[in-house]
Motif scaffolding. Structure first.
Motif, short mmCIF file in Angstrom:
data_model
loop_
_atom_site.label_atom_id
_atom_site.label_comp_id
_atom_site.label_asym_id
_atom_site.label_seq_id
_atom_site.Cartn_x
_atom_site.Cartn_y
_atom_site.Cartn_z
N LEU A 41 0.84 -1.19 0.00
CA LEU A 41 0.00 0.00 0.00
C LEU A 41 0.88 1.25 0.00
N TRP A 43 0.51 5.83 -0.30
CA TRP A 43 -0.39 6.98 -0.27
C TRP A 43 -0.60 7.55 -1.67
N LYS A 44 -1.82 8.00 -1.91
CA LYS A 44 -2.13 8.72 -3.16
C LYS A 44 -2.07 10.23 -2.97
N VAL A 54 -5.60 8.75 1.88
CA VAL A 54 -5.99 7.83 0.81
C VAL A 54 -4.85 6.87 0.50
N GLU A 56 -3.73 3.14 -1.43
CA GLU A 56 -4.14 2.22 -2.48
C GLU A 56 -3.14 1.09 -2.60
N VAL A 57 -3.64 -0.09 -3.03
CA VAL A 57 -2.77 -1.23 -3.30
C VAL A 57 -2.06 -0.98 -4.63
N VAL A 58 -0.73 -1.03 -4.62
CA VAL A 58 0.04 -0.76 -5.84
C VAL A 58 0.75 -2.01 -6.35
N ARG A 214 -5.86 -9.36 1.56
CA ARG A 214 -6.62 -8.32 0.85
C ARG A 214 -7.68 -7.70 1.74
N CYS A 217 -6.02 -5.34 4.09
CA CYS A 217 -5.78 -4.10 3.36
C CYS A 217 -6.98 -3.17 3.45
N ARG A 218 -8.17 -3.72 3.30
CA ARG A 218 -9.38 -2.91 3.38
C ARG A 218 -9.46 -2.22 4.75
N VAL A 221 -6.78 0.63 4.85
CA VAL A 221 -7.24 1.74 4.00
C VAL A 221 -8.33 2.54 4.72
N ARG A 225 -8.50 6.41 6.03
CA ARG A 225 -9.57 7.31 5.56
C ARG A 225 -10.25 8.01 6.74
#
Length: 257
Positions: A41, A43-44, A54, A56-58, A214, A217-218, A221, A225
């Motif tokens: 993960l 940051w965006k 924010v 995201e999985v990259v 996964r 990860c949620r 994230v 948020r």
């Protein structure tokens, strides 16, 4: 408006291993890792002050692992994890998987070819067990040292969700924060953590390493948020020992004959 904290880490490696097991065995059993799944993960929206919300999985890494002490999986283990004997028989050993994973870290510019950290990253696990117990046991059985980059910074996501929930339910503004009720004195399983954060139910198969990863990860994230500071909250002792550990990586069979 959520007040965002400064986020000290640039990347997060979410890890949920699966290991060998027999019915009735506890956490003292000499488990061997049979699945090594990781989601990366980043940051965006991190700004110059280090604030962000924010993630995201990259990238993802996944490998099955061939056990060497007891290479035959129990029927209980196969039923629990969904991992088959054929999958582990065809898989690399743990030292080989670690080398592949190190290449993954280098490719994503987390460490250099000498193993030095290039950015601040933190491992994230559901509970402290994956690295504190499973990795330390496996490195002993594989007769290799625990890689230093696996012992730097670890966040127990289950503990972080529990701390967020305690904070949210104690707040006069908890309705705006969005805390969902939890039964008292229960283990915060991944599905319960998802419920606590108001997320959709578990996606995939529980005890599949990659599906567990996964879903964790949620959680990470969503914590970001909601403005939660993501930071280490558990320590790793690479020299930890169990009674079944003999000399030079030998499992004392009298414990598990």
């Amino acid at each position: 408006m959520i007040k965002l904290p400064k986020q000290p880490y640039d990347a997060f490696l979410v890890l949920d291993v699966e290991g060998t097991c027999v019915q009735g065995s506890g956490f003292d059993y000499p488990n061997e890792i049979i699945e090594w799944p990781v989601c990366l993960l980043r940051w965006k929206d991190k700004n110059s002050r280090g604030k962000a919300r924010v993630l995201e999985v990259v990238d993802e890494f996944r490998s099955f692992v061939r056990p060497t002490w007891r290479p035959q999986l129990s029927s209980f283990c196969t039923t629990l994890t969904g991992i088959t004997q054929e999958q582990v028989d065809a898989a690399p050993t743990f030292p080989e998987v670690l080398q592949e994973f190190r290449t993954f870290l280098e490719k994503n510019k987390l460490i250099d070819h000498c193993g030095q950290r290039l950015v601040r990253f933190c491992f994230c696990t559901d509970g402290p067990y994956d690295i504190r117990d499973f990795v330390v046991k496996q490195c002993f059985i594989s007769k290799i040292p625990v890689p230093v980059w696996l012992t730097w910074d670890v966040m127990d996501v289950r503990r972080a969700v529990g701390e967020w929930h305690d904070f949210a339910t104690a707040s006069a503004e908890r309705r705006q924060v969005g805390a969902f009720p939890l039964p008292r004195r229960v283990v915060l399983s991944i599905p319960r953590q998802l419920h606590a954060l108001g997320l959709e139910p578990f996606e995939g198969r529980q005890h599949s390493g990659i599906d567990d990863t996964r879903n964790i990860c949620r959680l990470v994230v969503e914590l970001a948020r909601r403005g939660w500071k993501l930071q280490p909250n558990t320590s790793i002792n690479p020299n930890r020992r169990w009674p079944w550990m003999g000399k030079r990586g030998k499992v004392l069979e009298e414990y598990y004959s």
